[in-house]
Design an enzyme around this catalytic site. Structure first.
Site, mmCIF file in Angstrom:
data_model
loop_
_atom_site.group_PDB
_atom_site.id
_atom_site.type_symbol
_atom_site.label_atom_id
_atom_site.label_comp_id
_atom_site.label_asym_id
_atom_site.label_seq_id
_atom_site.Cartn_x
_atom_site.Cartn_y
_atom_site.Cartn_z
ATOM 1 N NE ARG A 60 86.486 -38.130 19.735
ATOM 2 C CZ ARG A 60 85.687 -37.206 20.178
ATOM 3 N NH1 ARG A 60 84.755 -37.494 21.071
ATOM 4 N NH2 ARG A 60 85.799 -35.978 19.738
ATOM 5 C CE1 TYR B 288 89.092 -39.511 13.249
ATOM 6 C CE2 TYR B 288 87.018 -38.438 13.797
ATOM 7 C CZ TYR B 288 88.056 -38.667 12.914
ATOM 8 O OH TYR B 288 88.053 -38.048 11.687
ATOM 9 C CE1 TYR C 129 91.979 -34.978 20.202
ATOM 10 C CE2 TYR C 129 90.343 -36.703 20.377
ATOM 11 C CZ TYR C 129 91.470 -36.176 19.789
ATOM 12 O OH TYR C 129 92.069 -36.866 18.773
ATOM 13 C CB CYS D 115 97.909 -47.798 36.359
ATOM 14 S SG CYS D 115 97.337 -49.424 36.809
#
Ligand code: LLP
Length: 423
Positions: free
Chosen positions: A312, A375, A316, A346
């Protein structure tokens, strides 16, 4: 309210010290609080108790079998979006008669599985899908109950990646085309149009988009009934946001009254598809600090959780509060750092937080990434060949590993080197 709190500077999940779980289960680890899951579910349900309703937990938020079972025990149904989710929901003990199936790209095999399971209804997202569901149902001499997912063109005022109710989004059927398609559905042999469905987006922090949407749905409901189409279910989707940082989303009670007021006395069963609001703050991701790295410009706290565990922040720019699992005794005297908290992957996009002020940790300390229940694990991957984290469910003073940490063999399961290329 959730049950992750400090006691004597130790972070607890219910009655279990998070550090204890980290030591026994290893890190990174997702930890869910059963009491919080139950509490959030019940608080969400409360305003709807007085009307005919069904909660179909949106299982994409967190689809662990143990977590699903907690909701099944509370009478929850499920909002599913794939054959895999149908499989999980049934395996967890969710009643198929309480399952609604959303999603723009249902395959024939998935539709067949859902017809065989006799789910409550398909939330159909296009004309093509309606035809496919009809054909598959006719082949099975069945009638598939459906709702059309309408796209009301309402701005949910959320992150563009998780907005779904705008005309420019791929979801649902243009509201202006809905009536025509319902009339076609009405005469299809394999289709029983029983519902109207809508979902405008996720992490909404205002009520007005919900109000606007429900009034649009209400008008459609009236029109359809006038046309003799017997609509029994009105599915308003999910989307209610949670506080991650400074947001102040409305409480479920206000959400509930907004929906009920906007719908005003229509005789219809309301279906709700909450995901995040129930599980988001009921789970954390605990991780161990590996290294502190100081460059001329920045301080990096390198931890053993990464974007493959919690995507996340990378995807986002989402904010997740990060707390020490064992807090310094005297916070005021402890040295504070402004650091990027990053994983081993990486990519420079692999971070859990940027420029974050935290008490200076040392290698071996544990950190808790808060609000990781929704999520989190469900979006995790094996990128960089990292075994996926384990998941733990806490109830009272006990904890259970509800998903084992993956091992290296899991990483290569199903792969093979063709004989032809072995030299
Ligand atoms: N119903 C449907 C049809 C959905 O597509 C969703 C979420 C929900 C219900 C549940 O929405 P919620 O109550 O959780 O807001 N990965 C993103 C969120 C994607 C949401 C997708 N659909 C994130 O991490 O923010």
């Amino acid at each position: 309210m959730h049950f992750f709190e400090y006691l004597n500077n130790q972070l607890y999940c219910e009655n279990v010290p998070v550090s204890e779980i980290c030591r026994q289960a290893g890190t990174p680890v997702f930890i869910y609080s059963c009491k919080t899951l139950e509490r959030h579910f019940n608080v969400f349900r409360e305003p709807f108790e007085k009307v005919d309703h069904l909660i179909c937990y949106s299982m994409k938020a967190c689809s662990n079998l143990g977590v699903l079972r907690v909701f099944a025990n509370l009478g929850s149904g499920a909002d599913i979006v794939s054959g895999g989710e149908l499989y999980r929901a049934i395996k967890a003990g969710i009643d198929p008669q309480k399952i609604v199936y959303s999603g723009v790209g249902k395959r024939e095999s998935e539709i067949d599985e859902a017809i065989d399971a006799d789910i409550l209804m398909f939330n159909v997202e296009s004309e093509g899908e309606l035809e496919t569901v009809n054909q598959r149902a006719i082949r099975k001499k069945a009638k598939a109950r459906i709702a059309l997912r309408v796209n009301p063109d309402v701005d949910p005022k959320t992150h563009p990646y998780i907005s779904t109710g705008l005309k420019t989004n791929k979801f649902g059927i243009d509201i202006s085309k809905a009536l025509g398609l319902y009339k076609r559905a009405q005469v299809m042999d394999g289709i029983d149009p029983v519902g109207i469905d809508c979902h405008i987006g996720s992490q909404l922090t205002e009520l007005s988009p919900f109000r606007e949407t429900v009034s649009i749905l209400k008008e459609l409901l009236k029109t359809l009934r006038q046309e003799g189409i017997n609509i029994k279910y009105l599915d308003v989707g999910g989307g209610l946001g949670i506080p991650y940082d400074q947001e102040t989303p409305p409480p479920p009670s206000a959400y509930g009254s907004t929906i009920l007021e906007a719908l005003a006395e229509m005789d219809v069963r309301i279906i709700l598809e909450p995901g995040r609001v129930i599980v988001g703050n009921a789970g954390i991701l605990a991780t161990e600090v590996l290294y502190l790295k100081q460059t001329d410009d920045k301080t990096f706290v390198i931890v053993d959780a990464a974007m493959n565990d919690l995507v996340r922040p990378s995807l986002y720019k989402a904010h997740h509060t990060i707390l020490p699992v064992i807090r310094p005794e005297d916070l005021a005297k402890s040295e504070l750092l402004i650091a990027d908290i990053v994983g081993p992957i990486c990519e420079s996009g692999d971070f859990l937080a940027r420029s974050r002020e935290i008490p200076k940790p040392k290698a071996g300390d544990f950190l808790a990434v808060m609000s990781a229940g929704a999520y989190g694990f469900s979006m995790s991957s094996n990128y960089n060949s990292r075994p996926r984290a384990c998941e733990v469910l806490v109830t009272g003073d006990k904890f259970f590993v509800v998903r084992k940490r993956e091992c290296y063999e899991d990483l290569t399961r199903g792969e093979q080197i063709p004989g032809e290329i072995i030299k």
